[in-house]
Design a protein around this motif. Sequence first.
Motif, PDB file in Angstrom:
ATOM      1  N   ASN A 160      12.737   0.861 -14.603  1.00 40.88           N
ATOM      2  CA  ASN A 160      12.528   0.127 -13.361  1.00 40.88           C
ATOM      3  C   ASN A 160      11.067   0.234 -12.965  1.00 40.88           C
ATOM      4  OD1 ASN A 160      15.236  -0.417 -13.185  1.00 40.88           O
ATOM      5  ND2 ASN A 160      15.608   0.802 -11.365  1.00 40.88           N
ATOM      6  N   ASN A 161      10.624  -0.733 -12.193  1.00 40.98           N
ATOM      7  CA  ASN A 161       9.302  -0.716 -11.612  1.00 40.98           C
ATOM      8  C   ASN A 161       9.486  -0.819 -10.107  1.00 40.98           C
ATOM      9  OD1 ASN A 161       6.465  -0.775 -11.475  1.00 40.98           O
ATOM     10  ND2 ASN A 161       6.313  -2.247 -13.148  1.00 40.98           N
ATOM     11  N   ALA A 162       8.427  -0.776  -9.354  1.00 38.28           N
ATOM     12  CA  ALA A 162       8.506  -0.915  -7.907  1.00 38.28           C
ATOM     13  C   ALA A 162       7.517  -1.981  -7.460  1.00 38.28           C
ATOM     14  CB  ALA A 162       8.185   0.413  -7.234  1.00 38.28           C
ATOM     15  N   LEU A 163       7.890  -2.714  -6.439  1.00 40.74           N
ATOM     16  CA  LEU A 163       6.980  -3.691  -5.831  1.00 40.74           C
ATOM     17  C   LEU A 163       6.156  -2.996  -4.761  1.00 40.74           C
ATOM     18  CD1 LEU A 163       9.239  -6.797  -5.326  1.00 40.74           C
ATOM     19  CD2 LEU A 163       7.188  -6.669  -6.729  1.00 40.74           C
ATOM     20  N   VAL A 164       4.875  -3.299  -4.747  1.00 42.81           N
ATOM     21  CA  VAL A 164       3.991  -2.683  -3.773  1.00 42.81           C
ATOM     22  C   VAL A 164       3.035  -3.728  -3.210  1.00 42.81           C
ATOM     23  CG1 VAL A 164       4.089  -0.429  -4.912  1.00 42.81           C
ATOM     24  CG2 VAL A 164       2.248  -2.025  -5.503  1.00 42.81           C
ATOM     25  N   LEU A 165       2.504  -3.417  -2.051  1.00 41.92           N
ATOM     26  CA  LEU A 165       1.384  -4.181  -1.507  1.00 41.92           C
ATOM     27  C   LEU A 165       0.134  -3.410  -1.892  1.00 41.92           C
ATOM     28  CD1 LEU A 165      -0.058  -6.313   0.192  1.00 41.92           C
ATOM     29  CD2 LEU A 165       0.466  -4.930   2.220  1.00 41.92           C
ATOM     30  N   ALA A 166      -0.710  -4.028  -2.690  1.00 44.67           N
ATOM     31  CA  ALA A 166      -1.936  -3.397  -3.156  1.00 44.67           C
ATOM     32  C   ALA A 166      -3.137  -3.989  -2.438  1.00 44.67           C
ATOM     33  CB  ALA A 166      -2.091  -3.599  -4.663  1.00 44.67           C
ATOM     34  N   VAL A 167      -4.133  -3.157  -2.245  1.00 46.79           N
ATOM     35  CA  VAL A 167      -5.407  -3.585  -1.665  1.00 46.79           C
ATOM     36  C   VAL A 167      -6.537  -2.938  -2.478  1.00 46.79           C
ATOM     37  CG1 VAL A 167      -4.484  -3.908   0.663  1.00 46.79           C
ATOM     38  CG2 VAL A 167      -5.443  -1.684   0.017  1.00 46.79           C
ATOM     39  N   ARG A 168      -7.731  -3.437  -2.282  1.00 39.61           N
ATOM     40  CA  ARG A 168      -8.893  -2.803  -2.887  1.00 39.61           C
ATOM     41  C   ARG A 168      -9.172  -1.503  -2.125  1.00 39.61           C
ATOM     42  NH1 ARG A 168      -9.743  -7.775  -2.116  1.00 39.61           N
ATOM     43  NH2 ARG A 168     -11.145  -7.495  -0.355  1.00 39.61           N
ATOM     44  N   ARG A 177      -8.659  -8.077  -7.272  1.00 45.15           N
ATOM     45  CA  ARG A 177      -9.824  -7.317  -7.757  1.00 45.15           C
ATOM     46  C   ARG A 177     -11.127  -8.083  -7.541  1.00 45.15           C
ATOM     47  NH1 ARG A 177      -9.652  -5.062 -13.326  1.00 45.15           N
ATOM     48  NH2 ARG A 177     -11.006  -3.465 -12.424  1.00 45.15           N
ATOM     49  N   ARG A 178     -11.070  -9.408  -7.608  1.00 46.42           N
ATOM     50  CA  ARG A 178     -12.277 -10.224  -7.382  1.00 46.42           C
ATOM     51  C   ARG A 178     -12.565 -10.446  -5.899  1.00 46.42           C
ATOM     52  NH1 ARG A 178     -10.142 -13.765 -11.771  1.00 46.42           N
ATOM     53  NH2 ARG A 178      -9.427 -15.092 -10.076  1.00 46.42           N
ATOM     54  N   GLY A 179     -11.664  -9.992  -5.020  1.00 45.33           N
ATOM     55  CA  GLY A 179     -11.874 -10.162  -3.591  1.00 45.33           C
ATOM     56  C   GLY A 179     -11.499 -11.524  -3.069  1.00 45.33           C
ATOM     57  N   GLU A 180     -10.763 -12.304  -3.855  1.00 48.45           N
ATOM     58  CA  GLU A 180     -10.372 -13.643  -3.428  1.00 48.45           C
ATOM     59  C   GLU A 180      -9.171 -13.628  -2.484  1.00 48.45           C
ATOM     60  OE1 GLU A 180     -10.235 -16.474  -6.681  1.00 48.45           O
ATOM     61  OE2 GLU A 180     -11.727 -15.279  -7.760  1.00 48.45           O
ATOM     62  N   VAL A 181      -8.475 -12.499  -2.415  1.00 42.53           N
ATOM     63  CA  VAL A 181      -7.382 -12.289  -1.468  1.00 42.53           C
ATOM     64  C   VAL A 181      -7.557 -10.899  -0.874  1.00 42.53           C
ATOM     65  CG1 VAL A 181      -5.747 -13.852  -2.619  1.00 42.53           C
ATOM     66  CG2 VAL A 181      -5.803 -11.428  -3.254  1.00 42.53           C
ATOM     67  N   ASP A 182      -6.919 -10.671   0.261  1.00 38.89           N
ATOM     68  CA  ASP A 182      -7.022  -9.367   0.931  1.00 38.89           C
ATOM     69  C   ASP A 182      -6.041  -8.346   0.377  1.00 38.89           C
ATOM     70  OD1 ASP A 182      -8.996 -10.263   2.820  1.00 38.89           O
ATOM     71  OD2 ASP A 182      -7.382 -11.416   3.750  1.00 38.89           O
ATOM     72  N   GLY A 183      -4.929  -8.827  -0.135  1.00 33.20           N
ATOM     73  CA  GLY A 183      -3.902  -7.952  -0.682  1.00 33.20           C
ATOM     74  C   GLY A 183      -3.064  -8.720  -1.672  1.00 33.20           C
ATOM     75  N   VAL A 242      -0.991  -1.546 -10.378  1.00 32.01           N
ATOM     76  CA  VAL A 242      -1.981  -0.914  -9.510  1.00 32.01           C
ATOM     77  C   VAL A 242      -2.501   0.370 -10.162  1.00 32.01           C
ATOM     78  CG1 VAL A 242      -2.403   0.093  -7.230  1.00 32.01           C
ATOM     79  CG2 VAL A 242      -0.914  -1.900  -7.450  1.00 32.01           C
ATOM     80  N   LEU A 243      -1.600   1.131 -10.756  1.00 31.15           N
ATOM     81  CA  LEU A 243      -1.989   2.397 -11.375  1.00 31.15           C
ATOM     82  C   LEU A 243      -2.975   2.202 -12.523  1.00 31.15           C
ATOM     83  CD1 LEU A 243       1.497   4.172 -11.427  1.00 31.15           C
ATOM     84  CD2 LEU A 243      -0.384   4.505  -9.795  1.00 31.15           C
ATOM     85  N   LEU A 272      -0.815   0.277  -0.636  1.00 33.87           N
ATOM     86  CA  LEU A 272      -0.756   0.385   0.814  1.00 33.87           C
ATOM     87  C   LEU A 272       0.684   0.548   1.291  1.00 33.87           C
ATOM     88  CD1 LEU A 272      -2.580   0.299   3.309  1.00 33.87           C
ATOM     89  CD2 LEU A 272      -2.133  -2.141   3.440  1.00 33.87           C
ATOM     90  N   GLU A 273       1.595  -0.122   0.593  1.00 33.69           N
ATOM     91  CA  GLU A 273       3.002  -0.083   1.003  1.00 33.69           C
ATOM     92  C   GLU A 273       3.883  -0.283  -0.228  1.00 33.69           C
ATOM     93  OE1 GLU A 273       6.163  -2.770   3.622  1.00 33.69           O
ATOM     94  OE2 GLU A 273       4.030  -3.216   3.731  1.00 33.69           O
ATOM     95  N   ARG A 274       4.942   0.474  -0.285  1.00 31.52           N
ATOM     96  CA  ARG A 274       5.945   0.301  -1.336  1.00 31.52           C
ATOM     97  C   ARG A 274       7.123  -0.443  -0.713  1.00 31.52           C
ATOM     98  NH1 ARG A 274       7.412   4.656  -5.775  1.00 31.52           N
ATOM     99  NH2 ARG A 274       9.004   3.471  -6.841  1.00 31.52           N
ATOM    100  N   LEU A 275       7.485  -1.587  -1.291  1.00 34.17           N
ATOM    101  CA  LEU A 275       8.565  -2.393  -0.727  1.00 34.17           C
ATOM    102  C   LEU A 275       9.926  -1.820  -1.122  1.00 34.17           C
ATOM    103  CD1 LEU A 275       7.278  -6.026  -1.382  1.00 34.17           C
ATOM    104  CD2 LEU A 275       7.022  -4.643   0.662  1.00 34.17           C
ATOM    105  N   PRO A 276      10.876  -1.877  -0.203  1.00 30.16           N
ATOM    106  CA  PRO A 276      12.223  -1.409  -0.550  1.00 30.16           C
ATOM    107  C   PRO A 276      12.895  -2.383  -1.512  1.00 30.16           C
ATOM    108  CG  PRO A 276      12.233  -2.411   1.625  1.00 30.16           C
ATOM    109  CD  PRO A 276      10.792  -2.381   1.161  1.00 30.16           C
ATOM    110  N   ARG A 277      13.770  -1.868  -2.333  1.00 33.15           N
ATOM    111  CA  ARG A 277      14.531  -2.727  -3.252  1.00 33.15           C
ATOM    112  C   ARG A 277      15.628  -3.435  -2.477  1.00 33.15           C
ATOM    113  NH1 ARG A 277      13.641   1.519  -6.989  1.00 33.15           N
ATOM    114  NH2 ARG A 277      12.508   0.691  -8.755  1.00 33.15           N
ATOM    115  N   GLN A 278      15.794  -4.696  -2.805  1.00 31.20           N
ATOM    116  CA  GLN A 278      16.910  -5.445  -2.256  1.00 31.20           C
ATOM    117  C   GLN A 278      18.118  -5.199  -3.159  1.00 31.20           C
ATOM    118  OE1 GLN A 278      16.738  -7.146   0.768  1.00 31.20           O
ATOM    119  NE2 GLN A 278      14.872  -5.947   0.710  1.00 31.20           N
TER     120      GLN A 278
END
Length: 171
Positions: free
Chosen positions: A25-33, A98-104, A112-113, A121-127
């Motif tokens: 399994n993997n996890a969904l996350v909100l990533a930021v620079r 990574r190029r800064g074209e989006v905020d997250g 991300v790793l 920034l945030e780990r989303l819960p599994r549905q």
Amino acid sequence: ASGAYVDGLIGEGLLDAETRLAVANNALVLAVRRASRWPTGGNGTSLQGAARLAIGDPRFVPSGSYTQSTLVAQGRWGPISNRIVFARDVAGAVALLRRGEVDGAFVYETDVLAHDDLMILERLPRQPNEAPQVVGARQADAATLADFFVFFQGPTAATILREHGFEPPTS
């Protein structure tokens, strides 16, 4: 990243259902620079400060579909839906970030790793019934890759996958 694609190929008779194997399994996350400043609210991460957020296109990309259904369930999709930038895959969403074209970007934790300039920034819960999952099956009527499938069921593969951020599969 989705058992649905493997199941579809099984349904078409192209893969052997008896060999279907959930690997990790993997996890969904909100990533930021790492260099970004991101507002947080009392109930977790605030998406209000983001001008644009990247996800894989939910029509074609499992991570995008998982992200959309999770944010809809949380009531957070509507307010940000007009600021979403759809990428053709997770790698595209990571590249935009990574190029800064989006905020997250909503991507997989393992993506991300792999990049020192990003952070979670945030780990989303599994549905329910929607875990991002690595799934495989062998071609119907073929014994090829049998050793490969045996390897993925063993402790060495589990250790390697954990070292790269994957979690053991759930049913």
